[in-house]
Write a protein that holds these residues in place. Structure first.
Motif, short mmCIF file in Angstrom:
data_model
loop_
_atom_site.label_atom_id
_atom_site.label_comp_id
_atom_site.label_asym_id
_atom_site.label_seq_id
_atom_site.Cartn_x
_atom_site.Cartn_y
_atom_site.Cartn_z
N VAL A 85 0.84 -1.20 0.00
CA VAL A 85 0.00 0.00 0.00
C VAL A 85 0.87 1.25 0.00
CG1 VAL A 85 -1.82 1.23 1.21
CG2 VAL A 85 -1.79 -1.26 1.22
N VAL A 86 1.92 1.25 0.82
CA VAL A 86 2.82 2.41 0.87
C VAL A 86 3.53 2.57 -0.47
CG1 VAL A 86 4.84 3.38 2.00
CG2 VAL A 86 3.12 2.18 3.35
N LEU A 87 3.96 1.46 -1.08
CA LEU A 87 4.61 1.54 -2.39
C LEU A 87 3.65 2.07 -3.44
CD1 LEU A 87 6.66 -1.79 -2.38
CD2 LEU A 87 7.50 0.53 -1.98
N LEU A 88 2.38 1.69 -3.35
CA LEU A 88 1.38 2.21 -4.28
C LEU A 88 1.20 3.71 -4.09
CD1 LEU A 88 -0.82 1.76 -6.42
CD2 LEU A 88 -2.40 1.19 -4.57
N ALA A 89 1.24 4.18 -2.85
CA ALA A 89 1.08 5.62 -2.59
C ALA A 89 2.22 6.42 -3.18
CB ALA A 89 0.98 5.86 -1.08
N LEU A 90 3.38 5.80 -3.36
CA LEU A 90 4.52 6.51 -3.95
C LEU A 90 4.28 6.89 -5.41
CD1 LEU A 90 7.48 4.48 -2.40
CD2 LEU A 90 6.97 6.90 -2.00
N LEU A 91 3.28 6.28 -6.04
CA LEU A 91 2.95 6.65 -7.42
C LEU A 91 2.25 7.99 -7.51
CD1 LEU A 91 1.64 3.20 -8.73
CD2 LEU A 91 3.92 4.20 -9.04
N TRP A 121 9.76 6.50 4.12
CA TRP A 121 10.88 7.45 4.10
C TRP A 121 11.87 7.12 2.98
CZ3 TRP A 121 16.16 6.63 5.04
CH2 TRP A 121 16.92 7.80 5.17
N GLY A 122 12.22 5.84 2.86
CA GLY A 122 13.17 5.46 1.82
C GLY A 122 12.61 5.68 0.43
N GLY A 123 11.30 5.40 0.24
CA GLY A 123 10.72 5.64 -1.08
C GLY A 123 10.71 7.10 -1.47
N LEU A 124 10.42 7.97 -0.49
CA LEU A 124 10.46 9.41 -0.79
C LEU A 124 11.87 9.87 -1.12
CD1 LEU A 124 8.02 10.76 1.96
CD2 LEU A 124 7.62 10.65 -0.51
N ARG A 125 12.85 9.32 -0.42
CA ARG A 125 14.24 9.69 -0.70
C ARG A 125 14.66 9.24 -2.11
NH1 ARG A 125 17.33 13.04 2.40
NH2 ARG A 125 19.16 11.73 2.07
N VAL A 126 14.29 8.02 -2.45
CA VAL A 126 14.65 7.51 -3.78
C VAL A 126 13.95 8.31 -4.86
CG1 VAL A 126 14.41 5.51 -5.31
CG2 VAL A 126 15.15 5.19 -2.95
N ARG A 127 12.67 8.64 -4.64
CA ARG A 127 11.95 9.41 -5.65
C ARG A 127 12.53 10.81 -5.78
NH1 ARG A 127 5.57 10.06 -4.92
NH2 ARG A 127 6.25 11.66 -3.45
N ARG A 128 12.93 11.41 -4.66
CA ARG A 128 13.54 12.74 -4.71
C ARG A 128 14.88 12.70 -5.45
NH1 ARG A 128 13.06 17.99 -5.33
NH2 ARG A 128 14.63 19.19 -4.20
N ALA A 129 15.67 11.65 -5.20
CA ALA A 129 16.95 11.52 -5.89
C ALA A 129 16.74 11.35 -7.39
CB ALA A 129 17.74 10.34 -5.32
N ALA A 130 15.72 10.58 -7.77
CA ALA A 130 15.43 10.40 -9.19
C ALA A 130 14.99 11.72 -9.83
CB ALA A 130 14.35 9.33 -9.37
N ALA A 131 14.20 12.51 -9.10
CA ALA A 131 13.76 13.81 -9.64
C ALA A 131 14.95 14.76 -9.81
CB ALA A 131 12.71 14.43 -8.71
N LEU A 132 15.86 14.77 -8.83
CA LEU A 132 17.05 15.62 -8.94
C LEU A 132 17.93 15.18 -10.10
CD1 LEU A 132 18.02 16.08 -5.18
CD2 LEU A 132 16.98 17.77 -6.70
N ARG A 133 18.05 13.87 -10.28
CA ARG A 133 18.86 13.37 -11.39
C ARG A 133 18.24 13.77 -12.73
NH1 ARG A 133 19.82 8.98 -9.12
NH2 ARG A 133 18.00 7.84 -9.86
N SER A 134 16.91 13.72 -12.80
CA SER A 134 16.24 14.13 -14.04
C SER A 134 16.44 15.62 -14.30
CB SER A 134 14.75 13.80 -13.94
OG SER A 134 14.05 14.27 -15.07
#
Length: 206
Positions: free
Chosen positions: A63-69, A120-133
Protein backbone atom coordinates in the motif's frame (compact mmCIF):
# COMPACT_ATOMS: atom_id res chain seq x y z
CA UNK A 1 40.81 50.21 -53.57
CA UNK A 2 37.11 49.53 -53.78
CA UNK A 3 35.43 48.46 -50.58
CA UNK A 4 32.05 46.69 -50.52
CA UNK A 5 29.02 48.50 -49.29
CA UNK A 6 28.50 48.41 -45.53
CA UNK A 7 25.92 46.06 -44.10
CA UNK A 8 24.11 46.34 -40.83
CA UNK A 9 22.73 43.16 -39.33
CA UNK A 10 20.31 43.05 -36.44
CA UNK A 11 21.23 40.62 -33.70
CA UNK A 12 18.93 37.60 -33.57
CA UNK A 13 16.67 37.27 -30.63
CA UNK A 14 17.83 34.97 -27.90
CA UNK A 15 15.82 31.73 -28.08
CA UNK A 16 13.22 31.70 -25.38
CA UNK A 17 13.36 29.01 -22.77
CA UNK A 18 10.45 26.61 -23.24
CA UNK A 19 7.72 27.00 -20.65
CA UNK A 20 7.92 24.63 -17.70
CA UNK A 21 5.97 21.45 -17.89
CA UNK A 22 2.52 21.66 -16.33
CA UNK A 23 2.18 20.11 -12.88
CA UNK A 24 0.87 16.56 -12.71
CA UNK A 25 -2.90 16.37 -12.98
CA UNK A 26 -4.95 15.67 -9.91
CA UNK A 27 -6.59 12.75 -11.73
CA UNK A 28 -3.58 10.55 -11.10
CA UNK A 29 -3.60 11.49 -7.40
CA UNK A 30 -7.30 10.67 -7.12
CA UNK A 31 -6.83 7.33 -8.88
CA UNK A 32 -4.01 6.35 -6.53
CA UNK A 33 -6.04 7.51 -3.52
CA UNK A 34 -8.98 5.31 -4.53
CA UNK A 35 -6.70 2.32 -5.04
CA UNK A 36 -4.96 2.87 -1.72
CA UNK A 37 -8.25 3.24 0.17
CA UNK A 38 -9.72 0.08 -1.39
CA UNK A 39 -6.59 -1.93 -0.70
CA UNK A 40 -6.37 -0.68 2.89
CA UNK A 41 -10.02 -1.62 3.52
CA UNK A 42 -9.43 -5.11 2.14
CA UNK A 43 -6.28 -5.58 4.21
CA UNK A 44 -8.08 -4.42 7.35
CA UNK A 45 -10.72 -7.09 6.80
CA UNK A 46 -8.03 -9.71 6.35
CA UNK A 47 -6.20 -8.45 9.43
CA UNK A 48 -9.32 -8.66 11.59
CA UNK A 49 -9.93 -12.24 10.45
CA UNK A 50 -6.32 -13.22 11.13
CA UNK A 51 -5.51 -14.40 14.67
CA UNK A 52 -3.22 -12.25 16.75
CA UNK A 53 0.46 -13.04 16.49
CA UNK A 54 0.27 -14.00 12.82
CA UNK A 55 2.38 -11.70 10.65
CA UNK A 56 0.27 -10.17 7.88
CA UNK A 57 1.81 -6.71 7.71
CA UNK A 58 3.78 -7.36 4.49
CA UNK A 59 0.73 -6.47 2.40
CA UNK A 60 0.62 -3.01 3.96
CA UNK A 61 4.07 -2.37 2.50
CA UNK A 62 2.49 -2.71 -0.95
CA UNK A 63 0.00 0.00 0.00
CA UNK A 64 2.82 2.41 0.87
CA UNK A 65 4.61 1.54 -2.39
CA UNK A 66 1.38 2.21 -4.28
CA UNK A 67 1.08 5.62 -2.59
CA UNK A 68 4.52 6.51 -3.95
CA UNK A 69 2.95 6.65 -7.42
CA UNK A 70 0.99 9.73 -6.40
CA UNK A 71 2.80 13.07 -6.79
CA UNK A 72 3.77 14.89 -3.63
CA UNK A 73 4.96 13.81 -0.21
CA UNK A 74 1.76 14.02 1.82
CA UNK A 75 -0.06 11.11 0.14
CA UNK A 76 2.76 8.80 1.21
CA UNK A 77 2.82 10.21 4.76
CA UNK A 78 -0.98 9.93 5.03
CA UNK A 79 -0.90 6.35 3.76
CA UNK A 80 1.79 5.34 6.25
CA UNK A 81 -0.18 6.98 9.06
CA UNK A 82 -3.38 5.24 7.92
CA UNK A 83 -1.65 1.87 7.84
CA UNK A 84 -0.37 2.52 11.37
CA UNK A 85 -3.91 3.20 12.59
CA UNK A 86 -5.19 0.09 10.82
CA UNK A 87 -2.56 -2.00 12.56
CA UNK A 88 -3.82 -0.80 15.93
CA UNK A 89 -7.45 -1.37 14.95
CA UNK A 90 -6.64 -4.80 13.54
CA UNK A 91 -4.90 -5.79 16.76
CA UNK A 92 -7.91 -4.78 18.84
CA UNK A 93 -10.46 -6.70 16.75
CA UNK A 94 -8.40 -9.76 15.83
CA UNK A 95 -9.29 -13.13 17.29
CA UNK A 96 -7.32 -14.49 20.19
CA UNK A 97 -4.64 -17.06 19.42
CA UNK A 98 -2.25 -19.37 21.22
CA UNK A 99 0.54 -16.84 20.66
CA UNK A 100 1.36 -14.62 23.66
CA UNK A 101 0.36 -10.96 23.64
CA UNK A 102 3.95 -9.73 23.60
CA UNK A 103 4.55 -11.54 20.32
CA UNK A 104 1.60 -9.81 18.68
CA UNK A 105 2.68 -6.40 19.99
CA UNK A 106 6.24 -7.04 18.81
CA UNK A 107 5.03 -7.97 15.33
CA UNK A 108 2.82 -4.90 15.15
CA UNK A 109 5.58 -2.57 16.33
CA UNK A 110 8.05 -3.99 13.84
CA UNK A 111 5.47 -3.70 11.09
CA UNK A 112 4.85 -0.03 11.84
CA UNK A 113 8.60 0.63 11.85
CA UNK A 114 9.03 -1.11 8.50
CA UNK A 115 6.11 0.84 7.00
CA UNK A 116 7.58 4.18 7.95
CA UNK A 117 11.04 3.07 6.82
CA UNK A 118 9.65 2.11 3.42
CA UNK A 119 7.79 5.43 3.19
CA UNK A 120 10.88 7.45 4.10
CA UNK A 121 13.17 5.46 1.82
CA UNK A 122 10.72 5.64 -1.08
CA UNK A 123 10.46 9.41 -0.79
CA UNK A 124 14.24 9.69 -0.70
CA UNK A 125 14.65 7.51 -3.78
CA UNK A 126 11.95 9.41 -5.65
CA UNK A 127 13.54 12.74 -4.71
CA UNK A 128 16.95 11.52 -5.89
CA UNK A 129 15.43 10.40 -9.19
CA UNK A 130 13.76 13.81 -9.64
CA UNK A 131 17.05 15.62 -8.94
CA UNK A 132 18.86 13.37 -11.39
CA UNK A 133 16.24 14.13 -14.04
CA UNK A 134 16.57 17.89 -13.40
CA UNK A 135 20.36 17.66 -13.64
CA UNK A 136 20.11 15.81 -16.95
CA UNK A 137 17.71 18.44 -18.30
CA UNK A 138 19.97 21.31 -17.21
CA UNK A 139 22.98 19.54 -18.71
CA UNK A 140 21.18 19.23 -22.03
CA UNK A 141 20.23 22.91 -21.93
CA UNK A 142 23.85 23.90 -21.22
CA UNK A 143 25.06 21.74 -24.12
CA UNK A 144 22.51 23.35 -26.47
CA UNK A 145 23.59 26.84 -25.39
CA UNK A 146 27.27 26.01 -25.78
CA UNK A 147 26.61 24.65 -29.26
CA UNK A 148 24.75 27.85 -30.14
CA UNK A 149 27.63 29.95 -28.78
CA UNK A 150 30.12 27.94 -30.85
CA UNK A 151 28.05 28.54 -33.98
CA UNK A 152 27.91 32.26 -33.21
CA UNK A 153 31.69 32.39 -32.73
CA UNK A 154 32.24 30.50 -35.98
CA UNK A 155 29.94 32.85 -37.85
CA UNK A 156 31.61 35.84 -36.24
CA UNK A 157 35.03 34.61 -37.36
CA UNK A 158 33.74 34.32 -40.92
CA UNK A 159 32.27 37.82 -40.74
CA UNK A 160 35.59 39.14 -39.49
CA UNK A 161 37.35 37.85 -42.60
CA UNK A 162 34.90 39.58 -44.95
CA UNK A 163 36.03 42.84 -46.52
CA UNK A 164 32.54 44.33 -46.31
CA UNK A 165 31.62 46.48 -43.33
CA UNK A 166 29.37 44.35 -41.17
CA UNK A 167 27.95 45.34 -37.81
CA UNK A 168 25.51 43.57 -35.56
CA UNK A 169 23.27 45.51 -33.25
CA UNK A 170 20.39 44.84 -30.91
CA UNK A 171 16.80 45.77 -31.59
CA UNK A 172 17.30 49.07 -29.78
CA UNK A 173 20.30 49.91 -32.01
CA UNK A 174 23.24 49.11 -29.70
CA UNK A 175 26.30 47.74 -31.51
CA UNK A 176 27.28 44.23 -30.39
CA UNK A 177 29.64 43.31 -33.24
CA UNK A 178 31.93 45.38 -35.49
CA UNK A 179 34.11 43.55 -37.99
CA UNK A 180 37.41 44.63 -39.45
CA UNK A 181 35.73 45.74 -42.66
CA UNK A 182 33.64 48.19 -40.62
CA UNK A 183 36.80 49.45 -38.95
CA UNK A 184 38.34 50.18 -42.38
CA UNK A 185 35.20 51.78 -43.80
CA UNK A 186 34.16 53.92 -40.83
CA UNK A 187 37.50 54.39 -39.12
CA UNK A 188 36.17 53.28 -35.73
CA UNK A 189 37.85 50.48 -33.81
CA UNK A 190 35.54 47.76 -32.51
CA UNK A 191 36.45 48.55 -28.91
CA UNK A 192 35.28 52.14 -29.41
CA UNK A 193 31.82 51.39 -30.80
CA UNK A 194 30.64 48.31 -28.94
CA UNK A 195 27.60 49.19 -26.86
CA UNK A 196 27.05 52.53 -28.60
CA UNK A 197 24.16 53.56 -30.79
CA UNK A 198 24.73 52.30 -34.35
CA UNK A 199 23.05 55.25 -36.05
CA UNK A 200 25.16 57.70 -34.08
CA UNK A 201 28.39 55.86 -34.92
CA UNK A 202 27.60 55.53 -38.62
CA UNK A 203 26.36 59.14 -38.86
CA UNK A 204 29.49 60.48 -37.17
CA UNK A 205 31.70 58.52 -39.55
CA UNK A 206 29.87 59.84 -42.57
Amino acid sequence: TLVGSPAVVAAPRTPMTPPPEPPPSSGRRRLVAVGVAALMAALLAVDVLTPRGVADWQSFVLVVLLALLAPGRWPVVATAAGCTVLHVVGHQFSDESEHPLWMSLTNRSMAVGVLWLVAWGGLRVRRAAALRSDNDRLRREVEVRRAAERRVREQASLLDVAREAISVHTLDGRVTYWNRGAERVYGWAAADVLGKDAATVVGAAE
